[in-house]
Scaffold this active site. Sequence first.
Site, PDB file in Angstrom:
ATOM      1  N   ASP A 142       0.814  -1.211   0.000  1.00  0.00           N
ATOM      2  CA  ASP A 142       0.000   0.000   0.000  1.00  0.00           C
ATOM      3  C   ASP A 142       0.850   1.266   0.000  1.00  0.00           C
ATOM      4  OD1 ASP A 142      -1.917  -1.918   0.312  1.00  0.00           O
ATOM      5  OD2 ASP A 142      -2.565  -1.271   2.306  1.00  0.00           O
ATOM      6  N   ASP A 167      -2.942   5.039  -2.790  1.00  0.00           N
ATOM      7  CA  ASP A 167      -2.162   3.940  -2.244  1.00  0.00           C
ATOM      8  C   ASP A 167      -1.463   3.268  -3.412  1.00  0.00           C
ATOM      9  OD1 ASP A 167      -3.268   4.543   0.191  1.00  0.00           O
ATOM     10  OD2 ASP A 167      -4.211   2.588   0.501  1.00  0.00           O
ATOM     11  N   CYS A 200      -0.844  -7.991  -0.806  1.00  0.00           N
ATOM     12  CA  CYS A 200      -0.897  -6.796   0.047  1.00  0.00           C
ATOM     13  C   CYS A 200       0.286  -6.726   1.008  1.00  0.00           C
ATOM     14  CB  CYS A 200      -2.183  -6.793   0.868  1.00  0.00           C
ATOM     15  SG  CYS A 200      -3.698  -6.692  -0.067  1.00  0.00           S
ATOM     16  N   ASP A 226      -5.835  -5.233  -6.398  1.00  0.00           N
ATOM     17  CA  ASP A 226      -5.261  -6.578  -6.440  1.00  0.00           C
ATOM     18  C   ASP A 226      -6.175  -7.705  -5.967  1.00  0.00           C
ATOM     19  OD1 ASP A 226      -4.979  -5.573  -3.880  1.00  0.00           O
ATOM     20  OD2 ASP A 226      -2.816  -5.883  -3.760  1.00  0.00           O
ATOM     21  N   HIS A 249      -8.114  -0.565  -3.759  1.00  0.00           N
ATOM     22  CA  HIS A 249      -6.992  -1.324  -4.292  1.00  0.00           C
ATOM     23  C   HIS A 249      -7.453  -2.219  -5.438  1.00  0.00           C
ATOM     24  CE1 HIS A 249      -5.096  -0.810  -0.034  1.00  0.00           C
ATOM     25  NE2 HIS A 249      -5.155   0.336  -0.721  1.00  0.00           N
TER      26      HIS A 249
END
Length: 358
Positions: free
Chosen positions: A105, A185, A341, A236, A234
Amino acid sequence: MASTFNEWDPLQEVIVGTVIGAQQMAFEPALGAYFEPGPSARTFPGGRWPAEQISEAEKQLDGLAELLRSRGVIVRRPAAFPEKAGFATPDFGVPYGNSYACPRDVLLVVGDLIIEAPMAQRGRFFEYRGYRDILLDHFTSGGRWVTVSKPLLDDSSFSPDYTTKDTHFDAIEHAVLTTRDPCFDAACFTRCGRDIFWQPDMVSNDAGAEWVRRILGSGFRLHRVEFGDRYPQHIDTTLVPLRPKLAMINPDRPPRRDALQIFERSGWSLVTPPPSVRAGLPAPARDVSNWIAMNVLVLDPETVLVEITEDPLAEFLEKLSFHVIRTAFDKVYKFGGGFHCCTVDLRRDGSLQSYFDE
């Protein structure tokens, strides 16, 4: 010198996070989409994690680090999160910080350039500090290192009393962040050589993406990709490149505004994996989304790391000719995410290439 351009070249050096000293952040305005309007749901004061939960999660992070070392990967770890709780800037104050569990992040790595992200959550404002020694080593060895100007994160940085109770998140029509400060991020981006894909979400805005586009220059192409997700945060567990011409996409988050046309025009296969075995579990047992299984770490174009309980995903990837390595990671989930992450690759054995026709 450390360098990496994509998510799949053979992994040689990586940061693995830590939950030692982890804290629970108080209510964050950037995450207001999760809450209905009104003060009652927005008064969570933050706190400390139970020692047992920290111990269980750190054991699994240590196990991940040892697994990677056994495969010849250099593993770097941040120091423990500071014991002191709370901090203030001239623009805001928070009673608790977060942790150093999720380096993905904080740090965006493109080639030999490491970018410190201007994070939109107040409790994460100083999270970059946990990686300072690692970044100094990278700089000393000849790598590049920049940081985006820190956002103020005062009230004008956020849409007031933001909620998605009646209207879903939309980066154009219903965004939680204003565009006064560049914010993002690093996990809002995924790298495919010269082409980098960015999802606008609750912690990133157009100003942040424009900053990345300018700092990377004409040698890279930044693509905006949007998906139908009420709480986007995010990329992912939404768009996950696995190797050249192959990526997983989330069947519950359909692409919006022709987001994936570039993949289709360039002959990529976009496959839809099964949801996590944790799907349907009641909170707080679930801790993360139904798609946390997608948060894999690719070790090389033939090898991928999957959580040990995720049998459906492991079988799915094996049918795609991957060698699947499995290790326990479920105790880490509540601290912010899965394998992708909780790591950030510093060096992969590969060069800058283009994987798209345009």
